[in-house]
Design an enzyme around this catalytic site. Structure first.
Site, PDB file in Angstrom:
ATOM      1  N   HIS A  76       0.804  -1.185  -0.136  1.00 35.61           N
ATOM      2  CA  HIS A  76      -0.021   0.128  -0.078  1.00 35.61           C
ATOM      3  C   HIS A  76       0.772   1.108   0.056  1.00 35.61           C
ATOM      4  O   HIS A  76       0.661   1.996  -0.936  1.00 35.61           O
ATOM      5  CB  HIS A  76      -0.917  -0.054   0.930  1.00 35.61           C
ATOM      6  CG  HIS A  76      -1.761  -0.960   1.269  1.00 35.61           C
ATOM      7  ND1 HIS A  76      -2.578  -1.543   0.162  1.00 35.61           N
ATOM      8  CD2 HIS A  76      -2.258  -2.116   1.995  1.00 35.61           C
ATOM      9  CE1 HIS A  76      -3.278  -2.586   0.362  1.00 35.61           C
ATOM     10  NE2 HIS A  76      -3.129  -2.977   1.594  1.00 35.61           N
ATOM     11  N   ASP A  80      -5.106  -7.990  -3.057  1.00 36.95           N
ATOM     12  CA  ASP A  80      -5.427  -7.579  -1.927  1.00 36.95           C
ATOM     13  C   ASP A  80      -6.674  -8.501  -1.387  1.00 36.95           C
ATOM     14  O   ASP A  80      -6.707  -9.617  -1.380  1.00 36.95           O
ATOM     15  CB  ASP A  80      -5.575  -6.173  -1.688  1.00 36.95           C
ATOM     16  CG  ASP A  80      -5.489  -5.833  -0.258  1.00 36.95           C
ATOM     17  OD1 ASP A  80      -5.491  -6.935   0.729  1.00 36.95           O
ATOM     18  OD2 ASP A  80      -5.337  -4.783   0.320  1.00 36.95           O
TER      19      ASP A  80
END
Length: 420
Positions: free
Chosen positions: A254, A305
Site C-alpha cells: 500500500h 489484496d
C-alpha cells in the site's frame, strides 16, 4: 519438450512477432523467431506476456466481494466484516475457497501469488491448505506468513484476532520454521503492520528469516500514522528503519500515506512497494506516491489484496490512472513500466517474469481482436485489455486455462459459488 508459437511476444528487448518458445521441465530452453509455424506446437494468438505476479493476496477476503457496500462505512467498519468472515473458516473450507480464488487468478493470467497469511490458529493447517490450493490451481505460491501479536498499538488481541496470533514473536518464528519449501512453494515472512507487531518485536520478525521475502502493510490509513506518531514519535516507516527492517528483501504493501522522508528512506534502501489499486479504491484508502517511490529506488509490484477485482491488467492500468488523478498528468508510467510491475516475481522470491532462456515457461496470451483491444498499438495493450481478453495461460510449461475456463478445475464461477 513443449513448443509454443506466439503471434506477438513481449520480450525483454521489445515486442517481437512470430516467436517460438520451447520449454523443457517447465523452463524455457530457447526463444527464436520463425517464418513457419512448426507442427505440433501450441498456438498463442494476440500479445503474449510473461506470467503475471499477484504480489499481495488475502484469499479469504474474496468472500467479502459484493457484500460490504450497503451502508458505506469506512476501512475500519469493513474490517469488522472481514473479522466475521475469518471467524467462520476451517482448513477444509479455506482449501475450497482458496482453490477457487487461485483458479480465478489463473484464468486471469496470474502464475505466482504472494499470500499474506495471518489466519493461523496457532498451527500450519491453514497454511498447508493454501499451499495445496495453489498447487491444485496450477500457480506458484509464496506463503508470506504474518506475525500478528496485537490488536492495535498497546492493545492486546481480542475476539477473532486470537486466531491470528502466536502469542510471541519467538513462537511465531518457531511455527514458521516448520513450513517447508518445494518446487511450487516458497516460504516468506510478514510483519502484519506496526499496529499488530509491537515495537520491541519488530527487529526479531525482520531478522528471523534473512534470506526470504519480507512484506509489511505500511501506512495504508492516516489513522495508523497518527497512532504510531503518538505512541513512538516516529512514522511507521521510521519505526521499521529503527528495527533494521528496510532492505531490498522488504516489500511495503500500500505505502499510501507517506512523507517525503518516508519515500526517501524506502527508496534509498531498495524497499519494494506493492500497490493494490482496485482495493485501495474500493476501501477509499487513497492514492499513494507510486511515481515518487519508483524514482527514489523502490521497485513496484501489484496485488489484488481483498479481490474486489481479480484482474491484473486492471491493477496495472489503475497504477497509471491513480497517478493521473493524483497529479493531473498523463503518461506517468510508460507501458513497459506497467508491464514490469505486472510481472515482478522478484518481490515473491521467484526468478521469473520474462520470456527468455532459463525463466519458467509462464506465458499469458491476450487477444488483440476483442471489442476492447481491436486496433490498439502493440505496446499499449496493457492500457486497454482486461482479464476477459486473456485467452490462454501457460504456467511452468503447462496450459492451465483457456478462454476463462480452468483446464482441470473447470468453470471458476461454479467453484466460487460452491466455496462461498
Amino acid at each position: 519438450m513443449k513448443s509454443f508459437w506466439c503471434e506477438r511476444a513481449w520480450l525483454p528487448d521489445g515486442v517481437a512477432s512470430r516467436v517460438l518458445v520451447r520449454a523443457d521441465r517447465g523452463r524455457i530452453v530457447s526463444v527464436s523467431t520463425v517464418d513457419t509455424i512448426p507442427l505440433g506446437c501450441e498456438r498463442l494468438y494476440g500479445m503474449v506476456f510473461p506470467g503475471f505476479a499477484n504480489a499481495h493476496s488475502h484469499a479469504f477476503h474474496r468472500g467479502l466481494r459484493g457484500r460490504t457496500h450497503g451502508d458505506g462505512g469506512t476501512f475500519w467498519t469493513w474490517r469488522d466484516r472481514m473479522y466475521e468472515l475469518a471467524s467462520s473458516l476451517t482448513p477444509d473450507s479455506y482449501l475450497r475457497l482458496a482453490r477457487a480464488v487461485y483458479a480465478e487468478m489463473a484464468v486471469a493470467g496470474v502464475t505466482a501469488v504472494g499470500e499474506f497469511h495471518y489466519l493461523h490458529d496457532g498451527g500450519n493447517e491453514m497454511g498447508e491448505a493454501l499451499r495445496q490450493a495453489a498447487l491444485d490451481a496450477g500457480i506458484r505460491i509464496t506463503l508470506l506468513d504474518a506475525c500478528y501479536l496485537a490488536g492495535g498499538i498497546g492493545q492486546p488481541v481480542s475476539g477473532v484476532q486470537e486466531r491470528f496470533s502466536d502469542g510471541t514473536g519467538e513462537k511465531w518464528a518457531a511455527r514458521v520454521s516448520d513450513l517447508r519449501e518445494d518446487d511450487n512453494t516458497k516460504i516468506g515472512a510478514a510483519i502484519h503492520s506496526v499496529r499488530a507487531v509491537p515495537r520491541e518485536t519488530l527487529s526479531l520478525v525482520a531478522g528471523a528469516f534473512p534470506d526470504r521475502p519480507l512484506h509489511v502493510h505500511l501506512s495504508e490509513q492516516p489513522a495508523e500514522n497518527e497512532a504510531c506518531l503518538e505512541a513512538y514519535g516516529l512514522t511507521p516507516t521510521q519505526l521499521l528503519a529503527e528495527a533494521g527492517a528496510l532492505s531490498p528483501r522488504l516489500t511495503a504493501v500500500h505505502a499510501t500515506h507517506l512523507s517525503t522522508s518516508d519515500i526517501h528512506l524506502l527508496g534509498s534502501h531498495g524497499v519494494g512497494a506493492c500497490f493494490c489499486p482496485t482495493t485501495e479504491a474500493d476501501l477509499a484508502d487513497g492514492i499513494g506516491p507510486a511515481r515518487e517511490l519508483n524514482d527514489a529506488g523502490s521497485p513496484l509490484s501489484l496485488g489484488s489484496d481483498q479481490h474486489a477485482v481479480v484482474d491484473p491488467l486492471l491493477e496495472a492500468r489503475g497504477l497509471e490512472h491513480g497517478e493521473r488523478l493524483r497529479t493531473g498528468q498523463r503518461g506517468r508510467f510508460a507501458p513497459a513500466e506497467l508491464v514490469a510491475a505486472l510481472t515482478n516475481h522478484a518481490a515473491l522470491g521467484w526468478d521469473a517474469g520474462r520470456i527468455e532462456v532459463g525463466a519458467p515457461a509462464d506465458l499469458v496470451a491476450v487477444r488483440l481482436d476483442s471489442a476492447r483491444t481491436a486496433g490498439c498499438a502493440d505496446e499499449q495493450v496493457v492500457l486497454v485489455a482486461t482479464a476477459a481478453d486473456v485467452s490462454i495461460v501457460v504456467s511452468g510449461g503447462r496450459v492451465v486455462a483457456r478462454n476463462g475456463v480452468h483446464e482441470t478445475l473447470g468453470d471458476v464461477g461454479r467453484l466460487l459459488t460452491e466455496a462461498l
